[in-house]
Design an enzyme around this catalytic site. Structure first.
Site, PDB file in Angstrom:
ATOM      1  N   GLN A 129       5.295  10.518   7.764  1.00 30.25           N
ATOM      2  CA  GLN A 129       4.710   9.420   6.970  1.00 30.25           C
ATOM      3  C   GLN A 129       3.270   9.111   7.352  1.00 30.25           C
ATOM      4  OE1 GLN A 129       4.248   5.827   8.018  1.00 30.25           O
ATOM      5  NE2 GLN A 129       5.224   4.635   6.391  1.00 30.25           N
TER       6      GLN A 129
ATOM      7  N   ARG B  52       2.058   3.877  16.873  1.00 28.94           N
ATOM      8  CA  ARG B  52       1.537   4.464  15.634  1.00 28.94           C
ATOM      9  C   ARG B  52       0.046   4.160  15.484  1.00 28.94           C
ATOM     10  NH1 ARG B  52       1.138   2.756  10.110  1.00 28.94           N
ATOM     11  NH2 ARG B  52       1.756   4.358   8.601  1.00 28.94           N
TER      12      ARG B  52
ATOM     13  N   HIS C  38      -2.874   8.412   6.021  1.00 30.94           N
ATOM     14  CA  HIS C  38      -2.063   9.128   5.024  1.00 30.94           C
ATOM     15  C   HIS C  38      -2.801  10.339   4.457  1.00 30.94           C
ATOM     16  CE1 HIS C  38       1.088   6.152   5.274  1.00 30.94           C
ATOM     17  NE2 HIS C  38       0.161   5.208   5.159  1.00 30.94           N
TER      18      HIS C  38
ATOM     19  N   SER D 199       3.324   1.925   3.612  1.00 28.23           N
ATOM     20  CA  SER D 199       2.686   2.421   4.830  1.00 28.23           C
ATOM     21  C   SER D 199       3.307   1.759   6.054  1.00 28.23           C
ATOM     22  CB  SER D 199       1.178   2.181   4.756  1.00 28.23           C
ATOM     23  OG  SER D 199       0.511   2.782   5.846  1.00 28.23           O
TER      24      SER D 199
END
Length: 909
Positions: free
Chosen positions: A872, A739, A819, A714
């Site tokens: 991702q 992020r 995710h 991650s």
């Protein structure tokens, strides 16, 4: 893995002739005592009755007659066994004599000739401007016919009888001949600036290059910069460098006064009433070597030069006016080249010319560079040796370097004199800078290493700044060799600089012999060609340990690292080593794999055959904790420097330094609770974990441990990219901050939920198919553990279903269901941030989370990397597949690089 340590240069010998100081120790004693060495000119040097006039407008006159004069210096060539014919000495300018005497002192200080020095590999690179004064005097002698012609053309002279005119001209010619030096075959080589370096090479039989650099008042720094680059590039192994200036004749005074540059009252850098500089003269020379060589030879080391940056002013108000833009560039570049944060400086030896404009511009340039580090007010001392004896012009930087080197060597902050009242045009109250006016101990700063900056700015707009640090034995091991490794590396390996403004560059392969940092405690590594020989060596270790003797902490020998049979033992003391050596001997005798696995927990490891490929594993969010790495920060400057760099980058984004969120008083429960809450905030957690990952990566590199592959989990993927040269650290911090910010800032009715499930992967997939609503496997961590995520209610139902089936479930404390598609809206804003950063094809193979395969490395890699990283955020972490990819590529040693054990079990499984 490359760092800037290979650029580190050691000062191993010093020599000086300066005002009131015939040698370097006397100079340093004068500085510590605050001695002021400015006096009026001696009439034997030049007669003030002829050239002085207090009126600045008086033509061809100087309004100043004070300076820092060298009145006494050693010159005993016969005693020194230096064969220089008297006629040659007569032709030499005083500056050449100073250069020879200072070189002799520096060599003697180093220990030569008793200590080895390869004359064939020794260079001489010096700073000088305008040569010396002697060429003016011989020129006046040569120009007599011009004066005679003008005299003969004078009306009243022509009216004299011819005999009288002839007698006057003959008498004048004779007097000129007696007053000015004779011109011989030794005159020109005795006066030329370039021959200062050539004279040293000739006398001491050095066969490295010799030359002189002229950058006006920055000449010495220009020469030192050039000398250092030659050492780094292996053009020679040692160098005599520094600066010499003996140019304080009447012409220099008159010309400087016509610019209005000189002071008639005294030198007072950074102080109220500064009204110009006072000229000084002298020489300061250094013997320098690569730090790795100096450590290998166990040389005395005064200080370490980490980098020098240079710049030009470009367009400005005029060619003689200081320009803050140019100075800012030089200072910033020096710290970039050094690979260090300017926020780690605690003393600056400034240019400090004592001019009204120059001092203010210089201090503002420094403060601007330090501004990003958000240093406390009055935390960085500043001073200038010009406060003691004036401005040595082309030797100024050398005098400043000598002062800074002595200060680092003795760990004291020297006083800057005549600054009882600081310059009112400088906002010292809110500046990190303060003028240090007393001798005091130089306390160890937060970075763990005493560091100094050194500036020299030259007439004509040329600027230099140097970064120095104290010598701490073996702290920069790895210096001199760009690659350090315990296994074969690919053809190129990444650079992990302390400050990254450019994409990481590749280094040479690992064919060079590793030079590793010594461990902080016992770490025995022994090797042998056979197991029997290894047992014999280990018995010897056990015997010595039983007698109370344990090896001192030191880097492992290359032969042991490359041996066919190897053993490593971590130990505290001799008693601990005896016990562990005994356990290892038993395991070798029984030869049971399970026993070796148990011994690993005790710090006992066995290796056999070629060194296996190494993969670094970088954990993600969830591995953080309060005060992580704080003990290492206190003892490892590499770690402290990395966090200092992260503070500089993150403070504008977080509102305060990153370390203030991580490091708190462990005795304060309220502070601990607040920090724990802060570290659950994604925008703080992600840069905190990344900084920790990179600090450990750099530390491992210093110990000679570098990866062949990297993989992250991650958030950890960003750490893996930095370690592999795919993204500069500074950019990675900005990326993970964005992020975290984008994943937490978007509005959604349901932020989702996540939970770890300890069950076979097939069972997890089977049960999730029975749950209605959005719930997926977000992290496929191992064959027996995964993380599920999705909408809150479906995840809650799935957790109950797993528990009903008899499997362990643990809810994760996260702000969002990462995710999963719940955070998919963060992908596009993150892509926009990444597009303006310096992504580059990795130098090492990196595994991507999205597909468990290696990142692209071709010329068109960057657009594909953007796709991977943007995807991702919301894609499942294919960690199991990534581990398999690494294993198939040959990885057999998996090293987790992070705050605590989080991924090791997945790899073990």
């Amino acid at each position: 893995m490359e760092s800037t340590a290979h650029r580190a240069i050691a000062i191993v010998g010093v020599g000086a002739i300066l005002p009131d100081a015939p040698n370097a120790p006397t100079f340093w004693d004068n500085v510590k005592k605050g001695r002021y060495s400015v006096t009026e000119v001696d009439p034997q040097r030049w007669d003030p009755n002829l050239y002085y006039d207090p009126d600045p407008k008086a033509p061809d006159k100087t309004y100043s007659k004070i300076g820092g004069w060298v009145r006494d210096y050693p010159w005993e060539p016969m005693k020194w066994r230096i064969a220089i014919p008297p006629r040659v000495v007569d032709g030499m300018d005083g500056g050449q004599k100073w250069a020879v005497a200072c070189t002799r002192e520096a060599l003697e200080d180093y220990g030569y000739p008793n200590r080895a020095l390869d004359a064939d590999r020794t260079a001489v690179i010096l700073g000088n401007a305008m040569a010396g004064e002697k060429h003016y005097l011989t020129s006046l002698r040569i120009l007599f016919p011009e004066c005679a012609r003008e005299l003969e053309s004078a009306e009243h002279f022509a009216a004299l009888p011819e005999q009288v005119r002839g007698d006057i001209l003959r008498e004048l010619h004779d007097r000129i001949g007696k007053h000015f030096p004779e011109v011989t075959e030794d005159t020109m080589p005795g006066e030329l600036a370039n021959c200062i370096a050539g004279r040293i090479a000739n006398i001491f039989n050095f066969h490295g290059p010799n030359y002189v650099c002229d950058a006006a008042c920055a000449s010495a720094m220009a020469a030192i910069s050039s000398a250092i680059e030659g050492l780094i590039d292996q053009h020679y192994d040692s160098v005599i460098t520094g600066g010499i200036d003996r140019n304080m004749g009447a012409p220099s005074f008159v010309k400087f006064c016509k610019i209005g540059a000189l002071s008639a009252t005294g030198t007072r850098p950074y102080a109220q009433g500064a009204d110009g500089f006072v000229m000084g003269e002298g020489a300061a020379l250094f013997l320098m070597k690569r730090l790795a060589d100096a450590e290998k030879n166990e040389d005395k080391i005064y200080a370490v030069i980490r980098g020098i940056g240079g710049s030009s002013d470009g367009k400005g108000k005029g060619i003689t006016a200081p320009n803050p833009v140019g100075q800012h560039f030089a200072i910033e570049r020096a710290w970039q080249i050094a690979g260090l944060s300017p926020g780690t400086v605690s003393y600056i030896e400034g240019h400090g010319t004592s001019t009204r404009v120059g001092d203010v511009v210089e201090l503002q340039s420094m403060a601007d560079v330090l501004k990003e580090s958000q240093l406390p007010a009055h935390s960085v001392a500043i001073g200038s040796v010009k406060s003691n004896f004036g401005h040595l012009k082309s030797a100024a930087g050398a005098a400043g370097l000598l002062k800074a080197a002595f200060a680092l060597h003795e760990k004291v902050l020297p006083p800057s004199v005549h600054c009882e009242h600081p310059n009112p045009d400088v906002d010292f109250a809110h500046s990190p800078l303060y003028v240090n006016t007393e001798l005091k101990p130089w306390d160890v700063p937060a970075a763990g290493v005493r560091r100094a900056g050194l500036s020299a700015f030259g007439f004509g707009g040329t600027n230099f700044h140097a970064v120095l640090e104290e010598y701490i034995p073996h702290r920069l091991n790895g210096n001199g060799k760009r690659s350090v490794a315990v296994s074969n590396l690919p053809e190129k390996s990444p650079e992990i600089p302390m400050i990254s403004h450019q994409p990481a560059s590749a280094s040479a392969s690992s064919s060079a012999t590793p030079v590793c940092k010594a461990p902080l405690r016992g770490a025995l590594v022994i090797g042998a060609a056979s197991e029997a020989a290894l047992v014999e060596r280990l018995r010897g270790v056990e015997t010595e340990a039983a007698a109370g003797r344990a090896p001192a902490p030191s880097a492992p020998a290359e032969a042991d690292l490359r041996a066919q049979y190897r053993l490593a033992i971590d130990y505290v003391d001799a008693a601990d080593l005896k016990e562990k050596a005994g356990n290892a001997l038993k395991a070798l005798k029984l030869n049971q794999p399970a026993m070796w696995k148990a011994l690993r927990a005790q710090g006992i490891f066995r290796g056999q055959g070629p060194a296996p490929k190494v993969a670094f594993l970088y954990p993600g969010q969830g591995s953080q904790y309060v005060n992580m790495l704080r003990p290492l920060c206190a003892v490892e400057p590499i770690v402290a420097d990395t966090f200092a760099e992260a503070d500089r980058v993150m403070k504008p984004l977080l509102g305060k330094p990153l370390t203030e969120f991580i490091f708190v008083d462990k005795a304060n429960p309220a502070a601990i609770a607040q920090a724990e809450d802060d570290l659950r905030q994604t925008a703080i957690t992600q840069p905190a974990v990344l900084a920790t990952d990179l600090a450990l990566t750099r530390l491992l590199a210093a110990y000679g441990i570098s990866p062949d592959f990297t993989i992250g989990h991650s958030l950890g993927e960003y750490g893996a990219l930095v370690a592999a040269g795919g993204l500069p650290f500074e950019d990675a911090l900005e990326a993970v901050s964005a992020r975290g910010r984008e994943m937490t800032n978007f509005a959604t009715a349901d932020r989702g939920r996540m939970a770890a499930v300890f069950a076979p992967l097939a069972e997890i997939e089977r049960i999730l198919k029975q749950i209605k609503g959005y719930v997926v496997i977000a992290n496929i961590n191992s064959e027996h553990q995964a993380v599920i995520g999705g909408a809150t209610e479906p995840v809650t139902q799935a957790m109950q279903a797993f528990q009903n089936a008899g499997y362990e479930v643990s809810a994760l404390s996260v702000s969002h269901a990462f995710h999963t598609s719940i955070v998919a809206s963060a992908s596009e804003p993150l892509r926009r941030v990444l597009q303006r950063l310096h992504l580059a094809a990795p130098c090492l193979p990196v595994v991507a989370n999205t597909n468990g395969e290696f990142y692209p490395t071709a010329a068109d890699a960057v657009p594909k990397m953007l796709d991977i990283l943007a995807e991702q955020v919301a894609a499942p972490v294919q960690f199991v597949k990534g581990l398999r990819t690494l294993y198939e590529a040959g990885a057999r040693v998996f090293v987790e690089v992070g705050p605590k054990k989080a991924l090791q079990g997945f790899a073990e499984d």
